[in-house]
Scaffold this motif. Sequence first.
Motif, PDB file in Angstrom:
ATOM      1  N   LYS A   4       0.831  -1.200   0.000  1.00  0.00           N
ATOM      2  CA  LYS A   4       0.000   0.000   0.000  1.00  0.00           C
ATOM      3  C   LYS A   4       0.869   1.256   0.000  1.00  0.00           C
ATOM      4  O   LYS A   4       0.583   2.218  -0.711  1.00  0.00           O
ATOM      5  CB  LYS A   4      -0.938   0.024   1.217  1.00  0.00           C
ATOM      6  CG  LYS A   4      -2.162  -0.793   1.057  1.00  0.00           C
ATOM      7  CD  LYS A   4      -3.082  -0.560   2.231  1.00  0.00           C
ATOM      8  CE  LYS A   4      -4.404  -1.242   2.007  1.00  0.00           C
ATOM      9  NZ  LYS A   4      -5.360  -0.954   3.060  1.00  0.00           N
ATOM     10  N   LYS A   5       1.913   1.229   0.788  1.00  0.00           N
ATOM     11  CA  LYS A   5       2.819   2.371   0.870  1.00  0.00           C
ATOM     12  C   LYS A   5       3.527   2.584  -0.477  1.00  0.00           C
ATOM     13  O   LYS A   5       3.646   3.707  -0.966  1.00  0.00           O
ATOM     14  CB  LYS A   5       3.838   2.149   1.982  1.00  0.00           C
ATOM     15  CG  LYS A   5       4.637   3.352   2.343  1.00  0.00           C
ATOM     16  CD  LYS A   5       5.501   3.066   3.553  1.00  0.00           C
ATOM     17  CE  LYS A   5       6.207   4.315   4.004  1.00  0.00           C
ATOM     18  NZ  LYS A   5       7.030   4.080   5.180  1.00  0.00           N
ATOM     19  N   LYS A   6       3.957   1.489  -1.091  1.00  0.00           N
ATOM     20  CA  LYS A   6       4.637   1.567  -2.376  1.00  0.00           C
ATOM     21  C   LYS A   6       3.682   2.087  -3.457  1.00  0.00           C
ATOM     22  O   LYS A   6       4.045   2.916  -4.284  1.00  0.00           O
ATOM     23  CB  LYS A   6       5.182   0.186  -2.760  1.00  0.00           C
ATOM     24  CG  LYS A   6       6.093   0.185  -3.941  1.00  0.00           C
ATOM     25  CD  LYS A   6       6.692  -1.186  -4.144  1.00  0.00           C
ATOM     26  CE  LYS A   6       7.645  -1.171  -5.321  1.00  0.00           C
ATOM     27  NZ  LYS A   6       8.258  -2.468  -5.537  1.00  0.00           N
ATOM     28  N   THR A   7       2.435   1.618  -3.438  1.00  0.00           N
ATOM     29  CA  THR A   7       1.435   2.065  -4.398  1.00  0.00           C
ATOM     30  C   THR A   7       1.143   3.553  -4.217  1.00  0.00           C
ATOM     31  O   THR A   7       1.016   4.292  -5.197  1.00  0.00           O
ATOM     32  CB  THR A   7       0.135   1.244  -4.237  1.00  0.00           C
ATOM     33  OG1 THR A   7       0.434  -0.135  -4.425  1.00  0.00           O
ATOM     34  CG2 THR A   7      -0.915   1.672  -5.231  1.00  0.00           C
ATOM     35  N   LEU A   8       1.040   3.997  -2.984  1.00  0.00           N
ATOM     36  CA  LEU A   8       0.792   5.408  -2.691  1.00  0.00           C
ATOM     37  C   LEU A   8       1.952   6.271  -3.190  1.00  0.00           C
ATOM     38  O   LEU A   8       1.732   7.302  -3.829  1.00  0.00           O
ATOM     39  CB  LEU A   8       0.572   5.605  -1.191  1.00  0.00           C
ATOM     40  CG  LEU A   8       0.321   7.037  -0.746  1.00  0.00           C
ATOM     41  CD1 LEU A   8      -0.947   7.582  -1.391  1.00  0.00           C
ATOM     42  CD2 LEU A   8       0.221   7.113   0.757  1.00  0.00           C
ATOM     43  N   ILE A   9       3.159   5.853  -2.932  1.00  0.00           N
ATOM     44  CA  ILE A   9       4.345   6.601  -3.382  1.00  0.00           C
ATOM     45  C   ILE A   9       4.379   6.653  -4.910  1.00  0.00           C
ATOM     46  O   ILE A   9       4.616   7.714  -5.500  1.00  0.00           O
ATOM     47  CB  ILE A   9       5.637   5.988  -2.808  1.00  0.00           C
ATOM     48  CG1 ILE A   9       5.702   6.237  -1.305  1.00  0.00           C
ATOM     49  CG2 ILE A   9       6.862   6.558  -3.507  1.00  0.00           C
ATOM     50  CD1 ILE A   9       6.817   5.516  -0.587  1.00  0.00           C
ATOM     51  N   ASN A  10       4.122   5.538  -5.565  1.00  0.00           N
ATOM     52  CA  ASN A  10       4.102   5.514  -7.022  1.00  0.00           C
ATOM     53  C   ASN A  10       3.014   6.435  -7.590  1.00  0.00           C
ATOM     54  O   ASN A  10       3.225   7.132  -8.574  1.00  0.00           O
ATOM     55  CB  ASN A  10       3.915   4.091  -7.557  1.00  0.00           C
ATOM     56  CG  ASN A  10       5.155   3.241  -7.400  1.00  0.00           C
ATOM     57  OD1 ASN A  10       6.258   3.752  -7.262  1.00  0.00           O
ATOM     58  ND2 ASN A  10       4.972   1.929  -7.405  1.00  0.00           N
ATOM     59  N   LEU A  15       1.484  11.631 -10.229  1.00  0.00           N
ATOM     60  CA  LEU A  15       0.783  12.918 -10.158  1.00  0.00           C
ATOM     61  C   LEU A  15       1.750  14.096 -10.254  1.00  0.00           C
ATOM     62  O   LEU A  15       1.479  15.075 -10.967  1.00  0.00           O
ATOM     63  CB  LEU A  15      -0.025  13.018  -8.857  1.00  0.00           C
ATOM     64  CG  LEU A  15      -1.327  12.244  -8.831  1.00  0.00           C
ATOM     65  CD1 LEU A  15      -1.936  12.271  -7.435  1.00  0.00           C
ATOM     66  CD2 LEU A  15      -2.298  12.817  -9.851  1.00  0.00           C
ATOM     67  N   ILE A  16       2.852  14.012  -9.566  1.00  0.00           N
ATOM     68  CA  ILE A  16       3.849  15.090  -9.613  1.00  0.00           C
ATOM     69  C   ILE A  16       4.371  15.261 -11.033  1.00  0.00           C
ATOM     70  O   ILE A  16       4.461  16.375 -11.551  1.00  0.00           O
ATOM     71  CB  ILE A  16       4.991  14.825  -8.611  1.00  0.00           C
ATOM     72  CG1 ILE A  16       4.480  14.993  -7.177  1.00  0.00           C
ATOM     73  CG2 ILE A  16       6.174  15.746  -8.885  1.00  0.00           C
ATOM     74  CD1 ILE A  16       5.438  14.508  -6.116  1.00  0.00           C
ATOM     75  N   ILE A  17       4.699  14.165 -11.676  1.00  0.00           N
ATOM     76  CA  ILE A  17       5.204  14.230 -13.054  1.00  0.00           C
ATOM     77  C   ILE A  17       4.131  14.798 -13.980  1.00  0.00           C
ATOM     78  O   ILE A  17       4.395  15.678 -14.793  1.00  0.00           O
ATOM     79  CB  ILE A  17       5.680  12.838 -13.539  1.00  0.00           C
ATOM     80  CG1 ILE A  17       6.948  12.443 -12.780  1.00  0.00           C
ATOM     81  CG2 ILE A  17       5.912  12.834 -15.046  1.00  0.00           C
ATOM     82  CD1 ILE A  17       7.385  11.016 -13.017  1.00  0.00           C
ATOM     83  N   PHE A  18       2.902  14.316 -13.842  1.00  0.00           N
ATOM     84  CA  PHE A  18       1.805  14.767 -14.700  1.00  0.00           C
ATOM     85  C   PHE A  18       1.595  16.275 -14.596  1.00  0.00           C
ATOM     86  O   PHE A  18       1.459  16.970 -15.604  1.00  0.00           O
ATOM     87  CB  PHE A  18       0.513  14.025 -14.341  1.00  0.00           C
ATOM     88  CG  PHE A  18      -0.670  14.472 -15.138  1.00  0.00           C
ATOM     89  CD1 PHE A  18      -0.836  14.055 -16.450  1.00  0.00           C
ATOM     90  CD2 PHE A  18      -1.606  15.326 -14.584  1.00  0.00           C
ATOM     91  CE1 PHE A  18      -1.921  14.478 -17.193  1.00  0.00           C
ATOM     92  CE2 PHE A  18      -2.701  15.752 -15.313  1.00  0.00           C
ATOM     93  CZ  PHE A  18      -2.857  15.323 -16.624  1.00  0.00           C
ATOM     94  N   PHE A  19       1.577  16.795 -13.374  1.00  0.00           N
ATOM     95  CA  PHE A  19       1.329  18.219 -13.201  1.00  0.00           C
ATOM     96  C   PHE A  19       2.575  19.076 -13.434  1.00  0.00           C
ATOM     97  O   PHE A  19       2.485  20.290 -13.554  1.00  0.00           O
ATOM     98  CB  PHE A  19       0.731  18.500 -11.817  1.00  0.00           C
ATOM     99  CG  PHE A  19      -0.702  18.070 -11.712  1.00  0.00           C
ATOM    100  CD1 PHE A  19      -1.691  18.755 -12.386  1.00  0.00           C
ATOM    101  CD2 PHE A  19      -1.046  16.951 -10.978  1.00  0.00           C
ATOM    102  CE1 PHE A  19      -3.015  18.356 -12.316  1.00  0.00           C
ATOM    103  CE2 PHE A  19      -2.369  16.539 -10.893  1.00  0.00           C
ATOM    104  CZ  PHE A  19      -3.349  17.245 -11.559  1.00  0.00           C
TER     105      PHE A  19
END
Length: 130
Positions: A4-10, A15-19
């Motif tokens: 879950k933590k890995k999925t959240l970080i990914n 999102l950061i890259i997209f924006f």
Amino acid sequence: MKNKKKTLINSLIVLIIFFSIPWLLQIRFSSKLEFDSKKWKQENSTLDDPSLRSQMIEDLVENVLPDKSKKEIEELLGPSLETNYFKSSNKDFIYYLGIQQEGFIRIDSDWLLIFLDKDNKFKSYKIVQD
């Protein structure tokens, strides 16, 4: 829990890259302006981003300059700048456009180089950075 933590970080990275893409590519959402000789000649601000000249450049090179003579170009744009920049380019005219509009790190300036044909009529142009 680790997955879950890995999925959240990914997800956050995506999102950061997209924006960040528009900023990274320096995409400008500025309006294009119709060429105005009076405004072109008065343009002296080096801090406007994008400058009036940069906003008029598309109309200038596509609609105004074709078929113009050397004299007509100088009447429209004013005298070419005297500068050591781009000496080897064999340009006929050079004009300052403002702060570089493309690139990740924008520390240079944009310049318009105009080239004439053998009959002293507009042949081509280049927008270059110093």
